[in-house]
Structure formats: C-alpha cells, structure tokens
Design a protein around this motif. Structure first.
Motif, PDB file in Angstrom:
ATOM      1  N   LEU A  23      -8.865  56.228  63.029  1.00 16.61           N
ATOM      2  CA  LEU A  23      -9.926  55.815  63.349  1.00 16.61           C
ATOM      3  C   LEU A  23     -10.161  57.082  63.905  1.00 16.61           C
ATOM      4  O   LEU A  23     -11.194  58.446  64.265  1.00 16.61           O
ATOM      5  CB  LEU A  23      -9.841  54.661  64.226  1.00 16.61           C
ATOM      6  CG  LEU A  23     -10.581  53.374  63.519  1.00 16.61           C
ATOM      7  CD1 LEU A  23     -10.430  52.054  64.208  1.00 16.61           C
ATOM      8  CD2 LEU A  23     -11.983  54.136  62.758  1.00 16.61           C
ATOM      9  N   PHE A  24      -9.368  57.224  65.037  1.00  9.59           N
ATOM     10  CA  PHE A  24      -9.842  58.875  65.914  1.00  9.59           C
ATOM     11  C   PHE A  24      -9.713  60.105  64.769  1.00  9.59           C
ATOM     12  O   PHE A  24     -10.703  60.935  65.163  1.00  9.59           O
ATOM     13  CB  PHE A  24      -8.308  58.931  66.609  1.00  9.59           C
ATOM     14  CG  PHE A  24      -9.088  58.120  67.789  1.00  9.59           C
ATOM     15  CD1 PHE A  24      -8.770  58.938  68.987  1.00  9.59           C
ATOM     16  CD2 PHE A  24      -7.682  57.205  67.966  1.00  9.59           C
ATOM     17  CE1 PHE A  24      -9.184  58.194  69.979  1.00  9.59           C
ATOM     18  CE2 PHE A  24      -7.966  55.874  69.615  1.00  9.59           C
ATOM     19  CZ  PHE A  24      -8.427  56.840  70.799  1.00  9.59           C
ATOM     20  N   CYS A  25      -8.664  60.533  64.140  1.00  9.88           N
ATOM     21  CA  CYS A  25      -9.125  61.325  63.108  1.00  9.88           C
ATOM     22  C   CYS A  25     -10.730  61.553  62.695  1.00  9.88           C
ATOM     23  O   CYS A  25     -11.355  62.341  62.697  1.00  9.88           O
ATOM     24  CB  CYS A  25      -8.867  61.313  62.206  1.00  9.88           C
ATOM     25  SG  CYS A  25      -6.769  61.672  62.795  1.00  9.88           S
ATOM     26  N   GLY A  26     -10.927  60.210  61.848  1.00  2.61           N
ATOM     27  CA  GLY A  26     -12.063  60.187  61.429  1.00  2.61           C
ATOM     28  C   GLY A  26     -13.501  60.274  62.147  1.00  2.61           C
ATOM     29  O   GLY A  26     -14.977  60.722  61.811  1.00  2.61           O
ATOM     30  N   ALA A  27     -13.352  59.738  63.812  1.00  6.58           N
ATOM     31  CA  ALA A  27     -14.600  59.989  64.409  1.00  6.58           C
ATOM     32  C   ALA A  27     -14.233  61.621  65.178  1.00  6.58           C
ATOM     33  O   ALA A  27     -15.386  61.973  65.395  1.00  6.58           O
ATOM     34  CB  ALA A  27     -14.429  59.653  65.393  1.00  6.58           C
ATOM     35  N   VAL A  28     -13.082  62.307  64.916  1.00  2.99           N
ATOM     36  CA  VAL A  28     -13.470  63.956  65.322  1.00  2.99           C
ATOM     37  C   VAL A  28     -14.494  64.732  64.522  1.00  2.99           C
ATOM     38  O   VAL A  28     -15.151  65.310  64.545  1.00  2.99           O
ATOM     39  CB  VAL A  28     -11.876  64.313  65.180  1.00  2.99           C
ATOM     40  CG1 VAL A  28     -11.575  65.619  65.426  1.00  2.99           C
ATOM     41  CG2 VAL A  28     -11.067  63.681  66.578  1.00  2.99           C
ATOM     42  N   VAL A  29     -13.895  64.203  62.634  1.00  2.95           N
ATOM     43  CA  VAL A  29     -14.879  65.065  61.663  1.00  2.95           C
ATOM     44  C   VAL A  29     -15.890  64.294  61.346  1.00  2.95           C
ATOM     45  O   VAL A  29     -16.792  65.943  61.136  1.00  2.95           O
ATOM     46  CB  VAL A  29     -14.196  64.487  60.663  1.00  2.95           C
ATOM     47  CG1 VAL A  29     -14.158  64.535  58.850  1.00  2.95           C
ATOM     48  CG2 VAL A  29     -12.064  65.191  60.102  1.00  2.95           C
ATOM     49  N   PHE A  30     -16.518  63.336  61.905  1.00  2.00           N
ATOM     50  CA  PHE A  30     -17.950  63.465  61.344  1.00  2.00           C
ATOM     51  C   PHE A  30     -18.108  63.606  62.722  1.00  2.00           C
ATOM     52  O   PHE A  30     -19.328  63.619  62.676  1.00  2.00           O
ATOM     53  CB  PHE A  30     -18.109  61.216  61.679  1.00  2.00           C
ATOM     54  CG  PHE A  30     -17.693  60.764  60.200  1.00  2.00           C
ATOM     55  CD1 PHE A  30     -18.995  61.021  59.377  1.00  2.00           C
ATOM     56  CD2 PHE A  30     -16.671  60.027  59.677  1.00  2.00           C
ATOM     57  CE1 PHE A  30     -18.954  60.481  57.861  1.00  2.00           C
ATOM     58  CE2 PHE A  30     -16.219  59.820  58.349  1.00  2.00           C
ATOM     59  CZ  PHE A  30     -17.334  60.110  57.520  1.00  2.00           C
ATOM     60  N   SER A  31     -18.210  63.739  64.144  1.00  2.00           N
ATOM     61  CA  SER A  31     -18.735  63.003  65.357  1.00  2.00           C
ATOM     62  C   SER A  31     -18.879  65.875  64.933  1.00  2.00           C
ATOM     63  O   SER A  31     -19.948  66.292  64.860  1.00  2.00           O
ATOM     64  CB  SER A  31     -17.454  64.329  65.973  1.00  2.00           C
ATOM     65  OG  SER A  31     -18.683  64.899  67.242  1.00  2.00           O
ATOM     66  N   ALA A  32     -17.774  66.823  64.285  1.00  2.00           N
ATOM     67  CA  ALA A  32     -17.972  68.141  63.828  1.00  2.00           C
ATOM     68  C   ALA A  32     -19.343  68.459  63.330  1.00  2.00           C
ATOM     69  O   ALA A  32     -20.136  69.162  62.844  1.00  2.00           O
ATOM     70  CB  ALA A  32     -16.856  68.149  64.012  1.00  2.00           C
TER      71      ALA A  32
END
Length: 426
Positions: free
Chosen positions: A32-41
């Motif tokens: 979830l953390f990795c997905g949040a970082v990617v989608f936020s960027a």
C-alpha cells in the motif's frame, strides 16, 4: 517442550498460521505504501493543474456574467445533487427504467458498484441492504462453482496431454523391451511402469495460473475492441475499464452502455455483448485471483522456512522441527523440495485426506470431496457456536492449534477448503 514454550532468542514461537498472517499483513502494508508513492507521483501534478485551471474558469465566468461567487457555488452544489440522482449534461438513457435498473442490480450482486447509479429514496436504500446481502452471497458462490468447473476442465485437458506425451515417451522403451524377449514379460513390465507413473499425476498450479491469465487477457482484449468501437474510448482506456470492471473494483469514472442509442442500430446487440463480457470477465479474473492467492501463500511458506533457519537451538536442522509436521507444496529450490509440484487436482483419498483435521494443500478437489469438506466445516462451526453459547471454552488440541483456517465460514471457507495451500498437514 522447551522449544514449544520459548526460544533462546528471547521470543516465543509463533505457529505457522499466525506467522503467515503477520507476513501477509506486512506485505500488504508495504504494498500500500509503495502504491501510494507511485500514484501520488503520477497523479498529483495533474490534479494541481486541473485545480488551477478550474479556479481560473470559475473567476472568469463569475466576472463575465457578474455573478457572486457564493451564488455560483450554491448553483454548482445543486447540480451535484441532481447529478447524484442521475441528471447529466449529456443525454443518457434513463437510469431507473427496467433496463437501467437491471444494469444497476447486476453491478450490485457482482460487487462492481460503479456508483454512477445509486438509490435516492429511503425505501430503495433499505431494500438494497437486504437485496445485496443475499445477491452478493449467491453470486460469490456462483463464482466459486464456476472456478471449480473451469479447474476441472483444465485438469482433464492437461492430464490428457500429459498422458499422451507420457505414452509417446514410453513407446521406444516398450519396443526395446519387447524385442529383448516376450518370455521375460518385458511388455507387461513396461505397461505396469506406465500405470505407476501416471497414478496420482496432478497439473501444476503455475500452469493453471498461466492458462487462467491467458484466458483473462483474451477476454479483456476482445471486450476492449468492442468498447473502443461502441463507446469511442481509446484502446488503452478500454483495457483500463475492463480491468476495473472485471476485478469488481468499479471506480465509476468510465461506465459502459449508458447512451440512449448507439450508431448502426446495434444497441440491443451491444448491450447483450456488454453483459456477456462483464460476466465472463468477472468469472475469469475472480478465478485468477484465487489461484494467485495460492502462489502468494506458497511464497510466504518459503519465507517462513528461510526465517526459521537461523534459530539453531529450536531447529537443529534447516527447516526441521522435532514436533512439527513437514510442510506441503512449499516453493523452494529443487534440492530442498521433497514433494512433487503443487497441483490443482487431487487423486485418490490418502491418509491425510481421511483425517478430519486435515488442511487442504494448494490443490483442487472433486465435487464429492468439496461437499464432504464443507460438511465437516459446518459441523465444526456448529460445535464452536454451541460452545460459545453455553460459555464453555473450546478445547485446544494440536489440530485446532495448527488449523486456524479450518473453521472458515461462507465464501471464505469455500475458497480456503478448495484453493488455499497450507504448510501443515494436520
């Protein structure tokens, strides 16, 4: 006994089920953390740009027509309320005629829930809670039964191919045995060896996953061609819609079959094709997700074996414990693997399968065994509920201690009994 109660490392031992659960929870959090970082960027710059553009348009419209910003915001809120009720700027088909309502209940029971059509009345909302409770449960059961039949067909086809390949490989060997002399019974011996080699053969779970993945991709690509031509979407947008719809995520940003009339007077045919592709796609993706869950669990089992290795006092040999049964279907290097590849179809009932406390491995079972396993789970569930009702604690045993998934109820219980790979036999 010392190894069961504690460890020289200062930490008490955790059984395999709890350790697997903690590893999976940790993996999901990191995922979830990795997905949040990617989608936020990826998405945040476009969001800021859209906000700035909207603010400029809002100010320009307010100044051009001499409207107060407060009145204009109130008007936009009123439109949002109308939008929830199904009022759109573009001409679309009625939301709550029979065809529109049928499309809506289809998204409800399939758990897609696009969100573009929602009940606005109190009666509709109350009815939806009861309607969805039974409808979603029945549809999930349908998906499980669909998965069982798909796996059965795949297993039969793969076993037939394996048998044909096996027979071809044995032809030269049988020919040599016959030429050496029929008096020694070489031909009979060759036939016996062939039968022994084929007994208990099961298709690999990875092969089944590959086939289901190919089927899901094929259905998605064909559906995307139809949506791209009928809705005017780009092909990648159509693929995106297929995944969101077939996986029952259902964002609602793109929804098919919403125009009143489609070009070429093929509206009825398109809506029928839309229903067919959504049903087929959801079944394929659901089946694929369940098989992938087996592979994920096998990876967790392999990680558990690697994490157990450093504790030499509790585990004298790598992956071995004097009070622990060997794991099944563990993803490990070839020199560590003592069993055949994880499989989907079980053969004759063996010793572990006759034990009521057994745990299903990463294998599919026949309909007879499937029903028998659920009868056992129902009896265990009834016993547990009875004990809780009269206030008696459940008796602990080695089987119940190691069998955290045995009492699964409903769709989760069906999936665990039919698909879930476990690392403890009993």
């Amino acid at each position: 006994m010392a190894c069961r109660s504690g460890c020289c490392c200062g930490s008490s031992p955790i059984n395999d089920d709890n350790a697997r659960f903690l590893l999976l929870a940790l993996f999901i959090i990191i995922y979830l953390f990795c997905g949040a970082v990617v989608f936020s960027a990826l998405e945040q710059p476009k969001e800021r740009e859209a906000k700035e553009r909207w603010a400029q348009r809002f100010d320009h419209f307010s100044q051009k027509y001499n409207l107060s910003k407060k009145d204009l915001k109130n008007f936009l809120r009123n439109y949002e309320e109308a939008n929830v009720a199904g009022i759109r700027v573009d001409t679309i088909r009625p939301r709550w005629d029979f065809t529109g309502a049928f499309y809506f209940v289809g998204t409800v029971v399939s758990t897609i829930g696009f969100g573009m059509t929602t009940p606005a009345t109190i009666g509709g909302k109350v009815f939806l809670m009861f309607y969805g409770l039974l409808g979603c449960a029945a549809t999930i059961l349908f998906f499980n039964l669909f998965l069982e039949r798909v796996i059965t067909v795949i297993a039969v086809v793969l076993k037939s191919c394996h048998k044909r390949h096996h027979n071809k490989a044995l032809l030269p060997q049988n020919a040599r045995q016959v030429s050496e002399g029929n008096r020694a019974g070489g031909a009979a011996g060759g036939g016996g060896g062939k039968g022994e080699d084929l007994v208990g053969w099961k298709p690999s779970v990875y092969c089944v996953m590959l086939i289901l993945g190919a089927a899901a991709i094929l259905v998605s690509c064909c559906a995307s061609l139809m949506y791209s031509a009928a809705e005017g979407w780009g092909y990648l947008d159509s693929l995106y819609f297929c995944f969101v719809a077939f996986s029952t995520i259902g964002f609602g940003d793109m929804v098919s079959s919403q125009q009143v009339v489609y070009e070429g007077h093929a509206t009825a045919a398109y809506r029928l094709g839309n229903f067919f592709f959504i049903l087929t796609g959801v079944c394929c993706i659901y089946s694929l997700f369940n098989v992938i869950s087996i592979v994920i669990k096998q990876v967790l089992n392999w990680l558990l074996r690697r994490l157990e290795a450093p504790c030499r006092c509790c585990f004298p040999r790598r992956g071995h414990h004097p009070h622990r049964h060997p794991r099944r279907n563990v993803v490990a290097p070839g020199h560590l693997r003592t069993r055949r590849n994880p499989s989907i179809e079980t053969d004759a009932i063996n010793e572990s399968e006759t034990d009521l406390g057994r745990r299903m491995s990463g294998e599919m079972i026949s309909m007879r065994d499937f029903l028998a396993a659920n009868k056992v789970n129902l009896a265990i569930m009834q016993k547990q509920l009875s004990e809780m009702a009269i206030g008696q604690p459940r008796q602990s045993s080695s089987s119940s201690c190691q069998n955290g998934f045995l009492g699964g109820v409903g769709a989760l219980g069906i999936m665990n009994n039919r698909l879930a790979e476990t690392s403890v036999d009993r």
